[in-house]
Design a protein around this motif. Structure first.
Motif, PDB file in Angstrom:
ATOM      1  N   GLY A   1       0.798  -1.221   0.000  1.00 57.85           N
ATOM      2  CA  GLY A   1       0.000   0.000   0.000  1.00 57.85           C
ATOM      3  C   GLY A   1       0.828   1.268   0.000  1.00 57.85           C
ATOM      4  N   MET A   2       2.128   1.153   0.208  1.00 57.13           N
ATOM      5  CA  MET A   2       2.987   2.325   0.275  1.00 57.13           C
ATOM      6  C   MET A   2       3.499   2.721  -1.120  1.00 57.13           C
ATOM      7  N   PRO A   3       3.660   4.017  -1.377  1.00 53.65           N
ATOM      8  CA  PRO A   3       4.242   4.446  -2.650  1.00 53.65           C
ATOM      9  C   PRO A   3       5.698   4.002  -2.748  1.00 53.65           C
ATOM     10  N   PHE A   4       6.195   3.906  -3.957  1.00 50.12           N
ATOM     11  CA  PHE A   4       7.613   3.615  -4.152  1.00 50.12           C
ATOM     12  C   PHE A   4       8.069   4.233  -5.463  1.00 50.12           C
ATOM     13  N   ILE A   5       9.399   4.471  -5.545  1.00 54.99           N
ATOM     14  CA  ILE A   5      10.004   5.006  -6.766  1.00 54.99           C
ATOM     15  C   ILE A   5      10.972   3.963  -7.312  1.00 54.99           C
ATOM     16  N   LEU A   6      10.840   3.668  -8.590  1.00 55.23           N
ATOM     17  CA  LEU A   6      11.665   2.677  -9.270  1.00 55.23           C
ATOM     18  C   LEU A   6      12.778   3.357 -10.056  1.00 55.23           C
ATOM     19  N   TYR A   7      14.020   2.834  -9.890  1.00 55.31           N
ATOM     20  CA  TYR A   7      15.154   3.293 -10.695  1.00 55.31           C
ATOM     21  C   TYR A   7      15.820   2.070 -11.315  1.00 55.31           C
ATOM     22  N   TRP A   8      15.754   1.950 -12.631  1.00 55.42           N
ATOM     23  CA  TRP A   8      16.456   0.869 -13.311  1.00 55.42           C
ATOM     24  C   TRP A   8      17.948   1.158 -13.310  1.00 55.42           C
TER      25      TRP A   8
END
Length: 250
Positions: A102-109
């Motif tokens: 339920g928490m937001p997250f930021i993805l970095y490839w």
């Protein structure tokens, strides 16, 4: 479960769009909290990271085009959804453990094929930088950088509690050009060092009693902190990456 949710999304007409196609590359998208449901806050950012929010399902393809990270639509009153990796050409989705909370997250490839970073929001504006590797056999989380970072944080700030689960947080800054190292900042709750000295729990904590934020470079596979990369930071100060020494490779 993933296939069922994707099928439901099709029936409901919900699109699992590729974030790289859906967002303005010059616009910043930042979640404001766990309950943020504004899809304008979800998408690709100018630094290459992709902000994911519970109510805004989307996907993101790796730079080499092989992998796709997918967040499926939340279904039912319990808002059940999945976050997983699949081969971009098709095939079953494999869960990315513990991200569908339920928490937001930021993805970095990473520039290195198969590796990716998730800055996983943990509440109170704090995140945990989690590193994963996608393989044909599944998704593996690499945690050694967190353990080494925790040891260095406790060395610098002995007031931190023994249980690092209470305070081990930080902000990912950037992948190295070869994708083998990350630059990240250790920070945590402002009151975390109060608990070792109750006399300061009702008033200002003296500077010498506070924990100290710092920048470091970690090897994601060995966890080792790169020599000469630890830089102390002023609380709330400028966190722009240096360009000297080991930071020249970023």
């Amino acid at each position: 479960m993933a296939a069922t949710l994707i099928a439901i999304s099709t029936v409901l007409g919900v699109s699992l769009s590729d974030a790289s196609l859906a967002s303005d590359p010059n616009e910043w998208h930042v979640a404001t909290g766990a309950l943020d449901d504004d899809c304008h806050h979800s998408g690709v950012n100018p630094d290459g990271g992709t902000q994911f929010i519970l109510t805004c399902p989307q996907s993101s393809i790796s730079p080499d085009g092989r992998w796709r990270l997918v967040q499926t639509p939340a279904v039912g009153p319990e808002e059940v959804y999945d976050v997983g990796i699949e081969q971009a050409g098709g095939g079953p989705m494999v869960e990315v453990s513990g991200v569908n909370d339920g928490m937001p997250f930021i993805l970095y490839w990473s520039p290195r094929p198969g590796f990716f970073m998730i800055n996983h929001w943990g509440g109170s504006g704090l995140q945990r930088p989690r590193v994963f590797r996608a393989t044909a056999a599944g998704v593996v989380e690499l945690k050694k950088h967190l353990r080494a970072g925790a040891a260095k944080a406790r060395e610098i700030s002995p007031c931190l509690p023994d249980d690092e689960r209470l305070w081990l947080t930080g902000d990912f800054q950037k992948w190295s050009k070869d994708g083998r190292r990350i630059a990240w900042v250790f920070n945590t709750r402002p009151d975390m060092c109060v608990f070792y000295d109750p006399s300061f729990s009702t008033g200002p904590i003296p500077p010498e009693k506070r924990w100290k934020p710092f920048l470091m470079i970690s090897d994601v596979e060995t966890g080792a902190i790169v020599s000469n990369s630890v830089r102390m930071l002023a609380d709330g100060g400028d966190r722009e990456l240096p360009t000297d020494g080991p930071y020249a490779d970023f």
